[in-house]
Design an enzyme around this catalytic site. Structure first.
Site, mmCIF file in Angstrom:
data_model
loop_
_atom_site.group_PDB
_atom_site.id
_atom_site.type_symbol
_atom_site.label_atom_id
_atom_site.label_comp_id
_atom_site.label_asym_id
_atom_site.label_seq_id
_atom_site.Cartn_x
_atom_site.Cartn_y
_atom_site.Cartn_z
ATOM 1 C CG ASP A 28 -1.962 1.056 1.184
ATOM 2 O OD1 ASP A 28 -1.822 1.970 0.371
ATOM 3 O OD2 ASP A 28 -2.927 0.957 1.953
ATOM 4 C CG ASP A 322 -5.171 -0.916 3.684
ATOM 5 O OD1 ASP A 322 -5.867 -1.392 2.765
ATOM 6 O OD2 ASP A 322 -4.780 0.265 3.693
ATOM 7 C CG ASP A 326 -6.574 -5.266 0.260
ATOM 8 O OD1 ASP A 326 -6.951 -5.157 -0.921
ATOM 9 O OD2 ASP A 326 -6.220 -4.303 0.952
#
Length: 596
Positions: A28, A322, A326
């Site tokens: 991320d 997160d 996902d």
């Protein structure tokens, strides 16, 4: 279990070791690459006004400046309408300079406080909300004025420009509502591309009576500065043969600008949108994924497809995430990495590793640690096998050559304690070589017992056996086996073990390069073993147990000189290998994925 530089919580040790051969990581951007501290720096209104915003962070310190004038309150209606939309269409709260909510919404709230109109959000009663999702890429709320609850509802929207503009039919021009023409759309598109190319995250804002009949208000550009040390970490990984890639929900211009700034997007590499990923099948995407450095406007569902393509190409894939969406991709990846600060519980449960600080550098540290663990395993295996083979061969050859047994039962047990005891165990905690991160990832399918390692094991075993048999033959020349004969042979083998352990601390570097005392546990282990051996030789009660006798200083110096040969030969081999590898062949690149 040891934590990776105290910044990563590791669930399973094998996962850290596997990171040493990792080829791909999806991570991320706002969690690992940047500080996750969004700040609005630029405002562009629908009637063409540009305003700069000063100040950093989630606070009121800063000003909105247009043509050199400070804009505050409603002195400029065009700018105020943009700020108002971002403030009302918002779920974040800032309390004592601490953000409760998403960074993007926090930046919009901070902007409204700099303008002094943050109280506007409390002037409306929210009747409905269309929450943001990675699929639609926009959020909207329907409100009515608190003082006039019977008045017509007002809809505020914010999100990606290409999504928000689809719901707009007019634009605001100095308080007037004018039809949205193709010329205006192109102007806004150009401004979005310009702000994105500067590395800004661009948010479009609109308001109106209902979706589909909104008035376009303008754009805001936010900056999220890279974390300290990320660029250096990326450069280190690229030099080691790891290709860095990024998956982001941002626009192409923003994604490419950030990737270029961090050093993993250059000529010859491509960028691919989430829509393009949808149109390609697994085989087609697998053929081009190695050339794609940035995936933009991508959603969580694209991650799984990208992971599968990379695995089809033989890559070992690690992915960070997160969100709840996902979890599937984290489970499918060879190594799932969850964000400790921003990650959801579902995401953390699906992952194999959790990053406490959501920092990209932690991933690099984990890769370094994984390679170090693998190298320590090889060191341990080399020492154990070479010593065990030597001990077994020594007894077998003595029997075949009709020699008396050179070692008695108690001496063999003592040698086994040294082989499996502190010296061997201390090799497993050898500090990680700082140069290991620069080496290319290993092939996961490669056996730990490589041809090179087997040759080194056999060579060390041969030196130990030949040296020990020489000492035994030298002492047995009178054809009578005495306690001195076995003591010399016994001590010779033990000293060979110590020097063999010393040479096994690294497969590539000299013991002087890594430092004789860099592994304190090893120093204590060897010192304890030598002290124990001296007690066996010189302490009368132990002399009776092990059937030994005292040796002279000259005997000890002779044994040290002879047994050091196993270490000297090993050091010479290392030097020859380093000379051979001065011009290594270019290794195949691996990939490191960043989900943004």
């Amino acid at each position: 279990m040891r934590m990776v530089k105290k910044r990563a919580i590791v669930k399973k040790l094998p996962i850290v070791e596997t990171l040493g051969c990792c080829n791909v990581i999806c991570s991320d951007k706002t969690g690992t690459l940047t500080k996750n501290e969004m700040t609005v720096t630029h405002i562009f209104t629908s009637d063409g006004l540009h305003a700069e915003v000063t100040g950093v962070g989630y606070n009121r310190f800063g000003e909105v400046i247009h043509d050199g004038d400070i804009i505050h309150g409603f002195c400029n209606p065009s700018i105020s309408k943009v700020v108002e939309a971002g403030c009302v269409c918002n779920d974040a709260e800032i309390r004592n300079n601490s953000l409760m909510g998403t960074p993007t919404e926090g930046a919009l709230i901070a902007l409204s406080t700099k303008m002094g109109i943050e109280a506007l959000r409390h002037d409306y009663i929210r009747r409905a909300e269309y929450p943001f999702s990675s699929e639609q890429k926009w959020m909207a709320v329907k409100c009515v004025p608190r003082t006039q609850p019977d008045k017509q509802e007002i809809c505020f929207m914010k999100g990606a420009y290409e999504q928000v503009i689809r719901y707009c039919s007019t634009y605001n021009s100095k308080g007037l509502t004018l039809p949205l023409t193709q010329q205006q759309r192109e102007l806004y598109h150009q401004e979005t591309a310009y702000m994105g190319s500067a590395g800004l995250r661009v948010i479009a804002l609109a308001s109106g009576p209902e979706l589909g009949q909104l008035t376009f208000l303008g754009l805001v550009g936010m900056i999220d500065p890279p974390r300290t040390g990320v660029k250096e970490a990326v450069a280190t990984l690229i030099r080691s043969g790891v290709a860095i890639k990024m998956i982001t929900g941002d626009s192409q211009e923003t994604a490419v600008a950030i990737a270029s700034r961090l050093g993993f997007y250059s000529k010859g590499l491509q960028s691919l949108s989430g829509e393009d990923v949808d149109t390609l099948d697994i085989q087609q995407l697998s053929q081009i994924v190695s050339k794609v450095s940035v995936f933009y406007r991508a959603s969580p569902r694209h991650k799984l497809k990208i992971v599968k393509c990379l695995q089809n190409n033989g890559a070992v894939v690690a992915m960070t995430g997160d969100g709840v969406n996902d979890a599937v991709a984290l489970k499918a990846a060879d190594i799932g990495i969850a964000m400790g600060k921003t990650g959801t519980d579902v995401c953390k449960e699906a992952a194999d590793m959790i990053l406490v600080e959501d920092d990209f550098q932690t991933i690099m540290s984990a890769i370094e640690e994984g390679k170090g663990i693998y190298n320590n395993i090889k060191n341990f295996v080399r020492f154990q096998l070479s010593t065990s083979i030597a001990a077994l061969t020594l007894i077998c050859l003595a029997t075949l050559m009709n020699f008396p047994n050179p070692l008695n039962a108690m001496q063999i047990l003592w040698i086994n304690i040294i082989m499996d005891g502190p010296p061997a165990q201390s090799l497993g905690v050898e500090p990680v070589d700082k140069d290991v991160i620069r080496k290319p990832p290993r092939n996961l399918k490669d056996s730990i017992l490589t041809k090179n390692l087997i040759i080194k094991i056999l060579l060390s075993s041969i030196i130990i056996v030949c040296g020990t048999l020489f000492v035994f033959w030298r002492e047995l020349r009178d054809n009578l086996i005495t306690p001195r004969d076995t003591t010399m042979t016994f001590t010779c083998f033990v000293f060979f073990d110590m020097f063999n352990a010393l040479s096994s601390r690294s497969q590539t570097k000299s013991v002087f390069e890594i430092g004789l005392c860099s592994n304190k546990m090893f120093c204590y282990a060897v010192l304890g073993s030598i002290m124990g051996q001296l007690l066996v030789i010189y302490f009368p009660p132990l002399q009776k147990v092990f059937q030994t006798e005292s040796l002279s200083l000259q005997d000890l110096m002779f044994l040290i000189g002879l047994t050091s040969s196993v270490c000297i030969v090993s050091e010479i081999i290392k030097k020859l290998e380093r000379s051979k590898d001065e011009n290594p062949k270019q290794s195949s690149s691996s990939s490191f994925f960043l989900d943004v």
